[in-house]
Write a protein that holds these residues in place. Structure first.
Motif, PDB file in Angstrom:
ATOM      1  N   VAL A  73     -39.771  35.871  -4.486  1.00 54.02           N
ATOM      2  CA  VAL A  73     -39.211  34.878  -5.409  1.00 54.02           C
ATOM      3  C   VAL A  73     -39.264  33.477  -4.789  1.00 54.02           C
ATOM      4  O   VAL A  73     -39.614  32.500  -5.460  1.00 54.02           O
ATOM      5  CB  VAL A  73     -37.763  35.243  -5.792  1.00 54.02           C
ATOM      6  N   LEU A  74     -38.943  33.390  -3.499  1.00 58.88           N
ATOM      7  CA  LEU A  74     -38.966  32.088  -2.839  1.00 58.88           C
ATOM      8  C   LEU A  74     -40.374  31.500  -2.796  1.00 58.88           C
ATOM      9  O   LEU A  74     -40.550  30.281  -2.687  1.00 58.88           O
ATOM     10  CB  LEU A  74     -38.419  32.219  -1.408  1.00 58.88           C
ATOM     11  N   GLY A  75     -41.373  32.383  -2.896  1.00 65.97           N
ATOM     12  CA  GLY A  75     -42.751  31.906  -2.868  1.00 65.97           C
ATOM     13  C   GLY A  75     -43.297  31.533  -4.235  1.00 65.97           C
ATOM     14  O   GLY A  75     -44.436  31.073  -4.339  1.00 65.97           O
ATOM     15  N   GLU A  76     -42.495  31.746  -5.284  1.00 67.92           N
ATOM     16  CA  GLU A  76     -42.947  31.418  -6.631  1.00 67.92           C
ATOM     17  C   GLU A  76     -42.513  29.998  -6.970  1.00 67.92           C
ATOM     18  O   GLU A  76     -41.344  29.715  -7.217  1.00 67.92           O
ATOM     19  CB  GLU A  76     -42.368  32.425  -7.636  1.00 67.92           C
ATOM     20  N   SER A  77     -43.468  29.095  -6.977  1.00 70.24           N
ATOM     21  CA  SER A  77     -43.174  27.667  -7.002  1.00 70.24           C
ATOM     22  C   SER A  77     -42.432  27.211  -8.248  1.00 70.24           C
ATOM     23  O   SER A  77     -41.758  26.177  -8.229  1.00 70.24           O
ATOM     24  CB  SER A  77     -44.480  26.865  -6.860  1.00 70.24           C
ATOM     25  N   GLU A  78     -42.546  27.986  -9.350  1.00 64.89           N
ATOM     26  CA  GLU A  78     -41.908  27.500 -10.574  1.00 64.89           C
ATOM     27  C   GLU A  78     -40.389  27.585 -10.518  1.00 64.89           C
ATOM     28  O   GLU A  78     -39.696  27.034 -11.359  1.00 64.89           O
ATOM     29  CB  GLU A  78     -42.412  28.284 -11.801  1.00 64.89           C
ATOM     30  N   HIS A  79     -39.866  28.285  -9.527  1.00 66.54           N
ATOM     31  CA  HIS A  79     -38.415  28.401  -9.403  1.00 66.54           C
ATOM     32  C   HIS A  79     -37.911  27.345  -8.423  1.00 66.54           C
ATOM     33  O   HIS A  79     -37.841  27.560  -7.220  1.00 66.54           O
ATOM     34  CB  HIS A  79     -38.026  29.802  -8.916  1.00 66.54           C
ATOM     35  N   ASP A  80     -37.531  26.190  -8.956  1.00 68.57           N
ATOM     36  CA  ASP A  80     -36.989  25.148  -8.094  1.00 68.57           C
ATOM     37  C   ASP A  80     -35.563  25.469  -7.665  1.00 68.57           C
ATOM     38  O   ASP A  80     -35.142  25.123  -6.573  1.00 68.57           O
ATOM     39  CB  ASP A  80     -37.022  23.795  -8.826  1.00 68.57           C
ATOM     40  N   ASP A  81     -34.808  26.123  -8.547  1.00 68.98           N
ATOM     41  CA  ASP A  81     -33.434  26.507  -8.228  1.00 68.98           C
ATOM     42  C   ASP A  81     -33.410  28.007  -7.993  1.00 68.98           C
ATOM     43  O   ASP A  81     -33.391  28.809  -8.930  1.00 68.98           O
ATOM     44  CB  ASP A  81     -32.490  26.130  -9.368  1.00 68.98           C
ATOM     45  N   PHE A  82     -33.394  28.405  -6.743  1.00 69.83           N
ATOM     46  CA  PHE A  82     -33.490  29.822  -6.403  1.00 69.83           C
ATOM     47  C   PHE A  82     -32.175  30.575  -6.636  1.00 69.83           C
ATOM     48  O   PHE A  82     -32.124  31.786  -6.488  1.00 69.83           O
ATOM     49  CB  PHE A  82     -33.940  29.982  -4.953  1.00 69.83           C
ATOM     50  N   LEU A  83     -31.093  29.848  -6.978  1.00 67.70           N
ATOM     51  CA  LEU A  83     -29.818  30.494  -7.254  1.00 67.70           C
ATOM     52  C   LEU A  83     -29.534  30.582  -8.750  1.00 67.70           C
ATOM     53  O   LEU A  83     -28.465  31.025  -9.152  1.00 67.70           O
ATOM     54  CB  LEU A  83     -28.682  29.730  -6.556  1.00 67.70           C
ATOM     55  N   SER A  84     -30.477  30.180  -9.576  1.00 71.02           N
ATOM     56  CA  SER A  84     -30.271  30.190 -11.020  1.00 71.02           C
ATOM     57  C   SER A  84     -30.280  31.618 -11.552  1.00 71.02           C
ATOM     58  O   SER A  84     -30.862  32.523 -10.940  1.00 71.02           O
ATOM     59  CB  SER A  84     -31.368  29.387 -11.715  1.00 71.02           C
TER      60      SER A  84
END
Length: 809
Positions: free
Chosen positions: A632-643
């Motif tokens: 997940v951390l490597g998926e660039s479209e997720h700027d907010d990893f806690l969303s």
């Protein structure tokens, strides 16, 4: 009335409880309890029949001999009857009678008879295996016992005539129709779903009725022995209004100091407004520090009043945070002049001195308005063996059940949990609330084995995504790199954050890394600044360190805390910076919840690092969670990893990887073959004795209840406990070693739980080699630790870390 037939003899004054009175009184209580699922007549039958076997000459001989109630001139055959204890079957006679009365009528009567007979035959040792591991029919074997063993005919001839008339009247056609209608409503044969789910509900209905019988029997027996118990018993819902008034008054007095307080108040108000909604399964998805505890309790109190519910349960994953949450709620709701305590704590770390007689009595069956307990205790009630935990099950009916940090549910229990909760909500009139910042998508697991159905509108707060955005107080800083960082590099990062931000929390995955980082940081910091937390410390020691940490945080004094993940789930601390070893995204989110918790700063940082040489190959939960989080951390479209969106994607990856584990796999040693606990408690498909015709199978219990109960452990922990010489632990060890009197040992051992550490086999074996572990008394199986092997910094050590102050003998 045949008063010569005795059920119990009171120790204090030798007063007799007649068997007729006991059966009638248990019947009334049991009927009241089974009414929770609209089966009052079933409760009447169970109560009247459970001790029918005590009408036998052998049992009466035993009880009179044991109590000294015999006349040597006319009752000399009773003198040697004490040897019969444990060999008199007094539970099968009632089971045989109800089976013979109902079982021959029809398939429907056969199933109803088997359910009741299973409860009756099992009421002293836990639910029996209807199908044994080898495929033999355990129910038929038990119900077919010879009359000379069960004394059925003798008991029927001796039984009070009024009881026999009542029994005969109860097994009527109307009883069969009403009972069958309830079974059909629960099993729902027309529902398009896997047959195993229907079988599970049938088995769970049996367990629920069994719970009612066990509790009714225990209540009546205990209250005969101690008549004063009666004033502590509650049947029916309490008046929730005084608790509501006190909570509302407390909330009205809270000031809104900052934006976080404003949002917490808004969440609380939204929960209050939803309290009038119908009973069901709801979610409360709020970022850590968003006020879930008070918001959920507020909802629960108003919801319980609205629907006239009996209890509120607050289920928490770890004992380390139960005390703080229960204390907060108790301080708001309880007054010294109350007729009864509102809040009951029930967990393993409770010291006996802290429990009133009322609390001890209430803990036996969870008979209190508000109960705080652990996930482990809750799961044991739903699926554990024996009678002690099962006794509490029926009190989950007509209740509000709040699950705090639901993402901590053990993966192997997912399908069992989903099926159990659905029964309690759909058929026992309860409401469940799944509380967390990281919802684990229990409605997205494989429905073939049981999933929750939680409609989107059953989220208690509006606009969850917007709420997370508003409450965003931290940013995730991804410092992952190939090969990982060394202990010196990670220690340097932590010390830098400490000096720049005033305090810092480091959360690691293993005790070994916690010790390495602590040791690496120690030369650079004052001893008062650096603290360590792990389960190598006893609970009392951890509590003291947390208190010290909070005091320094509140005073603005510097502190660097290096902890394992035990600090993450609900522990109320507020650091200005956090360093988190890479783990599951839910764990990273929980660690982030200890950072800028109260919004004192605009934004703080959570640094995610990967250490080099981390030994987690055998720690599947951490290893798989780490790998999916890294994805997940490597998926660039997720700027907010806690969303919530990022978390949903993480859990979809994680649950897909672990789908096979969610049915609670069993080994050949546990089940006689490779199988699952879910199977044993539902259709038992792999059992060679199972009815091959699905329609025929649906008209009989196929479960291996006893085997499942023996195999069930909520959390796998092949550990052994050792009492450690920290604080009052030294005195406890000395007293246990000096004299192991049963009258005092029980209280000491309960108190010792707060000064004990659970050790895995490799650590235990090493300490044995070092001659660092000693028995308090030979043959008792209770051990204490040599004080030289307990460190003020690290707790239990496999090497000498302290000097001997005095030899304990």
């Amino acid at each position: 009335m045949n008063i010569e037939f005795i059920a119990h003899l009171r120790e204090s004054d030798k007063k007799v409880q007649t068997l007729c009175n006991h059966l009638n009184e248990v019947s009334i209580i049991c009927s009241r309890l089974t009414s929770k699922i609209s089966l009052p007549q079933a409760g009447r039958l169970l109560g009247l029949l459970h001790d029918l076997g005590k009408y036998s000459h052998d049992f009466q001989a035993y009880i009179k001999s044991s109590s000294g109630m015999f006349n040597p001139d006319i009752d000399d055959e009773y003198v040697d009857a004490k040897g019969l204890k444990g060999r008199i079957d007094h539970s099968t006679a009632g089971a045989q009678w109800v089976w013979q009365s109902l079982g021959r009528n029809s398939r429907q009567g056969g199933l109803i008879g088997q359910i009741l007979a299973t409860c009756l035959a099992s009421h002293h040792g836990g639910l029996l295996d209807c199908l044994r591991v080898d495929g033999t029919n355990g129910f038929q074997k038990r119900i077919s016992k010879a009359d000379e063993e069960t004394h059925l005919r003798e008991c029927l001839n001796s039984c009070d005539k009024e009881i026999m008339r009542t029994l005969t009247g109860l097994v009527s056609d109307s009883f069969l129709r009403d009972s069958w209608a309830k079974i059909v409503a629960i099993v729902d044969p027309q529902r398009k779903e896997a047959d195993r789910l229907k079988h599970f509900r049938l088995g769970f209905l049996t367990r629920f009725l069994f719970s009612c019988l066990i509790d009714a029997d225990r209540i009546n027996s205990a209250d005969f022995e101690n008549p004063g118990n009666g004033k502590f018993r509650s049947f029916g819902p309490p008046d929730w209004q005084p608790a509501i008034d006190r909570l509302e008054s407390h909330l009205a007095d809270l000031s809104e100091r900052n934006l976080v307080d404003v949002i917490r108040n808004r969440v609380s108000i939204q929960c209050r407004r939803r309290a009038a909604d119908p009973r069901g399964i709801y979610t409360l998805t709020v970022p850590t520090g968003g006020g879930k505890t008070f918001a959920s309790i507020r909802y629960a109190l108003h919801h319980a009043k609205e629907h006239r519910l009996d209890h509120i349960y607050y289920i928490i994953p770890y004992t380390s945070i139960i005390e703080q949450n229960a204390k907060v709620i108790r301080e708001v709701l309880e007054k010294t002049d109350d007729d009864f305590p509102w809040v009951l704590e029930h967990h393993s770390n409770l010291e006996p001195e802290s429990q009133s007689w009322h609390a001890k009595l209430s803990a036996e069956n969870w008979d209190a308005p508000i109960i705080f307990t652990t996930t482990v205790q809750f799961l044991e009630v739903l699926f554990g063996g024996g009678t002690r935990g099962t006794r509490r099950l029926h009190n989950l009916a007509r209740s509000v059940i709040i699950f705090d940090e639901i993402q901590s549910l053990p993966v192997k229990c997912v399908h069992l949990f989903c099926n159990g909760i659905k029964f309690i909500v759909e058929h026992a009139g309860s409401t469940a609330i799944l509380c967390t910042a990281t919802q684990p998508l229990l409605n997205g697991v494989n429905p073939e084995y049981g999933a929750l159905n939680v409609p989107a509108e059953n989220e208690l707060v509006h606009d969850v995504a917007g709420l997370f955005h508003e409450l965003k107080r931290v940013e995730i800083v991804n410092l992952l790199r190939p090969g990982g960082g060394s202990e010196e590099e990670i220690a340097s990062l932590a010390i830098t954050q400490l000096r720049e931000k005033g305090n810092c929390l480091v959360v690691v995955n293993t005790k070994a890394w916690a010790r390495k980082l602590f040791t690496c940081c120690l030369p650079h910091l004052d001893a008062e600044v650096l603290v360590h937390l792990s389960t190598s410390l006893c609970p009392a020691h951890r509590k003291a360190i947390l208190a010290k940490s909070n005091k320094r945080l509140e005073s603005g004094l510097p502190i660097l805390c290096i902890s394992t993940q035990l600090i993450e789930a609900g522990v109320d601390v507020d650091f200005n910076a956090v360093v988190r070893f890479l783990a599951g995204l839910d764990s990273i989110a929980q660690a982030a919840g200890r950072c800028n918790r109260n919004g004192r700063r605009e934004t703080c940082q959570v640094f995610v690092v990967n250490p080099c040489g981390e030994a987690i190959a055998m720690l599947d939960d951490i290893r798989i969670g780490r790998d999916k989080a890294q994805r997940v951390l490597g998926e660039s479209e997720h700027d907010d990893f806690l969303s919530p969106q990022a978390m949903a994607r993480y859990f979809s990856y994680y649950f897909f990887e672990r789908a096979e584990l969610m049915r609670y796999p069993l080994t050949e040693n546990q089940a006689g073959r490779r199988d699952t606990l879910l199977s044993l408690l539902s259709d038992n498909l792999c059992n060679v004795g199972r009815a091959k015709d699905p329609r025929k199978a649906m008209f009989s219990l196929q479960q291996s209840f006893k085997t499942a109960g023996r195999a069930f452990v909520a959390i796998d922990a092949p550990t052994r406990a050792v009492i450690v010489p920290y604080g009052d632990g030294k005195d406890i060890i000395a007293r246990l070693c000096a004299e192991f009197a049963p009258a005092t040992a029980h209280g000491l051992l309960r108190k010792a739980q707060n000064y004990s550490v659970n050790l895995f086999p490799n650590v235990w074996d090493k300490l044995i080699e070092e001659h660092a572990v000693y028995p308090v008394q030979e043959g008792e199986g209770i051990f204490y630790l040599d004080e030289r092997y307990y460190s003020e910094n690290f707790g239990v050590s496999t090497e000498v870390v302290a000097e001997m102050s005095a030899q304990i003998v």
